[in-house]
Enzyme design. Sequence first.
Site, PDB file in Angstrom:
ATOM      1  N   LEU A 144       0.845  -1.406   0.090  1.00 27.93           N
ATOM      2  CA  LEU A 144      -0.134   0.070   0.056  1.00 27.93           C
ATOM      3  C   LEU A 144       0.794   1.369   0.027  1.00 27.93           C
ATOM      4  O   LEU A 144       0.408   2.308   0.205  1.00 27.93           O
ATOM      5  CB  LEU A 144      -0.886   0.043   1.290  1.00 27.93           C
ATOM      6  CG  LEU A 144      -1.977  -1.116   1.171  1.00 27.93           C
ATOM      7  CD1 LEU A 144      -2.904  -1.022   2.561  1.00 27.93           C
ATOM      8  CD2 LEU A 144      -2.881  -0.749   0.124  1.00 27.93           C
ATOM      9  N   SER A 145       2.021   1.121  -0.289  1.00 29.28           N
ATOM     10  CA  SER A 145       3.005   2.337  -0.228  1.00 29.28           C
ATOM     11  C   SER A 145       2.658   3.522  -1.359  1.00 29.28           C
ATOM     12  O   SER A 145       2.829   4.615  -1.116  1.00 29.28           O
ATOM     13  CB  SER A 145       4.520   1.901  -0.338  1.00 29.28           C
ATOM     14  OG  SER A 145       4.759   1.579  -1.606  1.00 29.28           O
ATOM     15  N   MET A 146       2.026   2.912  -2.364  1.00 29.22           N
ATOM     16  CA  MET A 146       1.722   4.143  -3.383  1.00 29.22           C
ATOM     17  C   MET A 146       0.147   4.303  -3.349  1.00 29.22           C
ATOM     18  O   MET A 146      -0.516   4.858  -4.393  1.00 29.22           O
ATOM     19  CB  MET A 146       2.104   3.454  -4.758  1.00 29.22           C
ATOM     20  CG  MET A 146       3.402   3.642  -4.984  1.00 29.22           C
ATOM     21  SD  MET A 146       3.953   5.362  -5.115  1.00 29.22           S
ATOM     22  CE  MET A 146       2.875   5.850  -6.582  1.00 29.22           C
ATOM     23  N   LYS A 195       7.746   3.917  -6.768  1.00 30.91           N
ATOM     24  CA  LYS A 195       7.769   5.211  -6.109  1.00 30.91           C
ATOM     25  C   LYS A 195       7.617   6.076  -6.997  1.00 30.91           C
ATOM     26  O   LYS A 195       7.648   6.063  -8.215  1.00 30.91           O
ATOM     27  CB  LYS A 195       8.700   5.357  -5.130  1.00 30.91           C
ATOM     28  CG  LYS A 195       9.238   4.431  -4.334  1.00 30.91           C
ATOM     29  CD  LYS A 195       8.186   4.225  -3.015  1.00 30.91           C
ATOM     30  CE  LYS A 195       8.661   2.932  -2.095  1.00 30.91           C
ATOM     31  NZ  LYS A 195       7.633   2.559  -1.260  1.00 30.91           N
ATOM     32  N   ASN A 248       1.586   7.200  -0.411  1.00 30.20           N
ATOM     33  CA  ASN A 248       0.908   6.944   0.998  1.00 30.20           C
ATOM     34  C   ASN A 248       2.138   7.260   1.889  1.00 30.20           C
ATOM     35  O   ASN A 248       2.896   6.587   2.226  1.00 30.20           O
ATOM     36  CB  ASN A 248       0.775   5.560   1.197  1.00 30.20           C
ATOM     37  CG  ASN A 248      -0.030   5.022   2.661  1.00 30.20           C
ATOM     38  OD1 ASN A 248      -0.235   6.180   3.556  1.00 30.20           O
ATOM     39  ND2 ASN A 248      -0.332   3.944   2.679  1.00 30.20           N
TER      40      ASN A 248
END
Length: 295
Positions: A144-146, A195, A248
């Site tokens: 869920l980092s993006m 990223k 995120n």
Amino acid sequence: MKMISLHFPTPSLSLLTSDSNSRIFKNSNNPIRVNFTKRSQSVSLRRLNFKETHSNRRNLSCHGIKDSSETTKSAPSLDSGGGNGEGGDDGDNGDDDSEVEGKNRLLPEWLDFTSDDAKTVFLAITVSLAFRYFIAEPRYIPSLSMYPTFDVGDRLVAEKVSYYFRKPCANDIVIFKSPPVLQEVGYTDADVFIKRIVAKEGDLVEVHNGKLMVNGVPRNESFILEPPGYEMTPVRVPENSVFVMGDNRNNSYDSHVWGPLPLKNIIGRSVFRYWPPNRVSGTVLKGGCAVDIQQ
């Protein structure tokens, strides 16, 4: 060529029975059996003639008997017509040959390749690998980092052509191999991240009061989930490097933790999401590269 004449002192002969190794002829008094050895089972009978002689005897003459070691064809059956019997024998041999061929086959029939098939398969694999290595490749989002730009399970296409003609710029979403600083703690080239570039070489980046600042200008970012909840002191992006962050911001392992990303580690730029179907869309911002104007 051999000629064999068989003389039988009997007024009349008729074919009674036959088996694989003999023929039985009989008259009204007693039968006569003519045996053929195994060697002569495969023979070619040119002609059978019955001739009446002055001694009231019939001559059974066999002309042109060929030894089986000199030919590969089976002789026609004596109790059938020459044309029909020969055709039947050929059919049986064809079935036998196909059975032997099937038993001796090393690979299943669907794996039998001709040279043209092999060339086609080789060409398809080569084109596929070349396309993936030089032009574009699919990618899967594992975290869920993006988020909210990408959710877990989303699939995208990353192109590799544009960076042959220009350098990466701010707002590009890139996939990249782990940089040296991450490999020092256990990551490898096989570990790929995704990223967003927020600053390029020479830019001064910082995070202050929930705002990303680039060259002293707050960046307007409508695509992030929420403002960053941390502070980051100013960092100058070195040459041939970029600064990357996840959308995120509070749940992303990115440059604000491990520093700038070398350009040589970038694999490609995300341009299109093709999965799931209800989220199919382009992933390039309409505004293109971000331009920071000092106020």
